[in-house]
Design a protein around this motif. Structure first.
Motif, short mmCIF file in Angstrom:
data_model
loop_
_atom_site.label_atom_id
_atom_site.label_comp_id
_atom_site.label_asym_id
_atom_site.label_seq_id
_atom_site.Cartn_x
_atom_site.Cartn_y
_atom_site.Cartn_z
N PRO A 138 -7.32 10.43 -0.69
CA PRO A 138 -7.04 9.87 -1.80
C PRO A 138 -5.69 8.97 -1.86
O PRO A 138 -4.69 9.67 -1.14
CB PRO A 138 -7.06 10.76 -2.64
N LEU A 139 -5.41 8.06 -2.49
CA LEU A 139 -4.10 7.63 -2.61
C LEU A 139 -3.26 8.51 -3.40
O LEU A 139 -3.52 9.51 -4.15
CB LEU A 139 -4.16 6.23 -3.30
N LEU A 172 -7.62 6.73 -7.51
CA LEU A 172 -7.16 7.28 -6.25
C LEU A 172 -8.24 7.17 -5.27
O LEU A 172 -8.01 6.77 -3.90
CB LEU A 172 -6.37 8.61 -6.32
N ALA A 173 -9.45 7.38 -5.52
CA ALA A 173 -10.54 7.32 -4.77
C ALA A 173 -11.96 7.47 -5.37
O ALA A 173 -11.97 8.16 -6.51
CB ALA A 173 -10.23 8.58 -3.49
N VAL A 204 -9.95 15.07 0.25
CA VAL A 204 -11.08 15.65 -0.56
C VAL A 204 -12.06 15.68 0.52
O VAL A 204 -12.57 14.77 1.20
CB VAL A 204 -11.42 14.40 -1.43
N VAL A 205 -12.87 16.80 0.40
CA VAL A 205 -13.96 17.09 1.16
C VAL A 205 -15.33 16.98 0.47
O VAL A 205 -15.26 17.28 -0.92
CB VAL A 205 -14.05 18.30 1.92
N THR A 206 -16.57 16.32 1.06
CA THR A 206 -17.54 16.33 0.38
C THR A 206 -18.65 17.57 1.03
O THR A 206 -18.63 17.35 2.41
CB THR A 206 -18.41 15.00 0.63
N VAL A 207 -19.32 18.23 0.36
CA VAL A 207 -20.10 19.33 0.89
C VAL A 207 -21.40 19.29 0.36
O VAL A 207 -21.63 19.11 -0.76
CB VAL A 207 -19.36 20.89 0.54
N ASP A 208 -22.30 19.76 1.14
CA ASP A 208 -23.60 20.17 0.76
C ASP A 208 -23.72 21.66 0.98
O ASP A 208 -23.14 22.24 1.87
CB ASP A 208 -25.06 19.42 1.55
N ILE A 261 -11.47 10.53 -8.24
CA ILE A 261 -10.42 11.34 -7.84
C ILE A 261 -9.28 10.30 -8.69
O ILE A 261 -9.07 9.16 -8.30
CB ILE A 261 -10.06 11.46 -6.31
N ALA A 262 -8.75 10.83 -9.56
CA ALA A 262 -7.59 10.10 -10.40
C ALA A 262 -6.55 10.93 -10.62
O ALA A 262 -6.49 12.29 -11.07
CB ALA A 262 -8.43 9.52 -11.66
#
Length: 324
Positions: free
Chosen positions: A180-181, A321-322, A99-103, A241-242
Motif C-alpha cells: 500500500p501507499l 492507499l490500495a 497486505v496479504v490476501t489469504v484463503d 486499505i486507507a
C-alpha cells in the motif's frame, strides 16, 4: 468508518487480532522456535514449545481443487497461540507493512469439524502484516513467508465454553501480496468553496478547520488529491486499505488511523460501512485523498456511536492507499 464487520471477517478476527486469546504467561513469553535445534535452520514454527509440538501432529491434506483439510487430534487444547509454516511458497517475499490476501479454512479442535471456509464462499480476505494488528506468532510467520505459503495458525477457541483452552485452527494459503501507499499521491485539487479547510502536516496527517462553512444537508464529496488516472478503482466487494481521520462538525476529532500508526483495512460492501462512505468512496482511485461531509442520515442517524453523538454531521479525510 466501519458500521460492523462481516461474518467472515469476525471469524478471521477471532483468530488473528492481538489479544484475541485469553492471556497466559506462556503466551506472553512465546518466541520463535526453529524446526530443529540445528544452528542456521530456517524458522518455520512460532510459539511456545508445547503448542508448537501439537502443530507437528496435524496433517494438512488438499483435495483436487487445492482446498485444505486439517486432521487434528480431538479434543485438543492449547495454552496460547502457535503458527507453523507447512510449506513455503515460491512467490514474492512478504514483509512487514504489506497486505496479504489469504484463503483459509477454520477447524474446531473440539470435534475436528470445519467451521468456515473462504473457498466455499469464494471470498478470500486480506490482512495487514503488522505487529500491532496481528497476534505475534502469526505476524512472525507471515512476515517471513512468501506468496504461495501454506500456514497453520492455532489459538484458543473463545466460543468453546465447555472445554477450557480448547484449540481452534486456521489453515491458510497466501495468494497475493501488495504494497500500500504511505499516503495519498497524485494531483492536488482545488476544493469547492464553502467546505471545511483541510491542512496536511509533513507526514500527510490531516487537520480540519470548519470555520464559517455552512453545515450541508446532503453528502459532500470533494477530492483533495486525485490519484493517477490508471490507478485501481474502489468497487463494491473490494477490501480497501486507507488512512483516515474523522471529526464531528464542531471540529472535535473522534477517530484517526494516523494516530494508531498504521492504515486500516475494511470490506467495501453495502451494509458494512456507513452509507456516506459507501457512496462517497465508490469509483475513487487508489492514491486519491477525499473529503467527505456526511449528514446524519448517511452516518449514524439518531443513534449514538461511541464518541459520536446522535444526529451528528461527520467530516472525514480519507487517503486511499490500495485495494485488494
Amino acid at each position: 468508518m466501519k458500521k460492523h464487520l462481516p461474518i467472515a471477517a469476525v471469524a478471521a478476527a477471532t483468530l488473528v487480532l492481538a489479544g484475541c486469546a485469553s492471556g497466559t504467561d506462556d503466551e506472553a513469553s512465546a518466541s520463535p522456535s526453529p524446526t530443529d535445534g540445528a544452528g542456521g535452520t530456517e524458522t518455520t514454527e512460532f510459539g511456545n514449545a508445547q503448542d508448537v509440538a501439537m502443530l507437528d501432529e496435524i496433517t494438512w491434506e488438499e483435495d483436487g481443487d487445492g482446498i485444505p483439510t486439517l486432521t487434528v487430534e480431538t479434543p485438543s487444547t492449547i495454552s496460547g497461540t502457535a503458527t507453523r509454516i507447512v510449506e513455503d511458497g515460491d512467490g514474492a517475499a512478504v514483509e512487514s507493512g504489506q497486505v496479504v490476501t489469504v484463503d483459509y479454512t477454520i477447524t474446531s479442535g473440539t470435534d475436528g469439524s470445519q467451521l468456515f471456509s473462504t473457498y466455499e464462499s469464494d471470498a478470500p480476505e486480506s490482512l495487514l502484516v503488522s505487529e500491532t494488528s496481528l497476534e505475534p506468532a502469526l505476524y512472525n510467520a507471515l512476515a517471513g513467508s512468501s506468496v504461495g505459503s501454506d500456514v497453520i495458525f492455532a489459538t484458543i477457541d473463545q466460543t468453546a465454553t465447555d472445554t477450557p483452552n480448547a484449540a481452534i485452527y486456521m489453515a491458510m494459503t497466501i495468494t497475493d501480496v501488495i504494497d500500500p501507499l504511505d499516503r495519498a499521491e497524485g494531483e492536488a485539487v482545488d476544493p469547492a468553496e464553502g467546505l471545511p479547510t483541510v491542512t496536511l502536516d509533513e507526514a500527510g496527517v490531516p487537520s480540519v478547520e470548519v470555520g464559517d462553512a455552512e453545515m450541508p444537508t446532503e453528502l459532500e464529496v470533494q477530492q483533495l488529491i486525485e490519484g493517477p488516472a490508471d490507478g485501481e478503482v474502489v468497487e463494491l466487494g473490494d477490501t480497501v486499505i486507507a488512512h483516515y481521520t474523522g471529526w464531528i462538525w464542531d471540529g472535535e476529532q473522534f477517530d484517526s488511523s494516523w494516530d494508531r500508526g498504521e492504515p486500516t483495512l475494511f470490506a467495501f460492501q453495502e451494509g458494512q460501512l456507513i452509507e456516506g462512505w459507501t457512496q462517497g468512496l465508490a469509483g475513487q482511485t487508489v492514491g486519491s485523498q477525499v473529503l467527505l461531509v456526511i449528514p446524519p442520515e448517511l452516518g449514524y442517524g439518531e443513534q449514538e456511536s461511541e464518541a459520536i453523538p446522535a444526529d451528528s454531521t461527520l467530516v472525514f479525510v480519507v487517503d486511499i492507499l490500495a485495494v485488494a
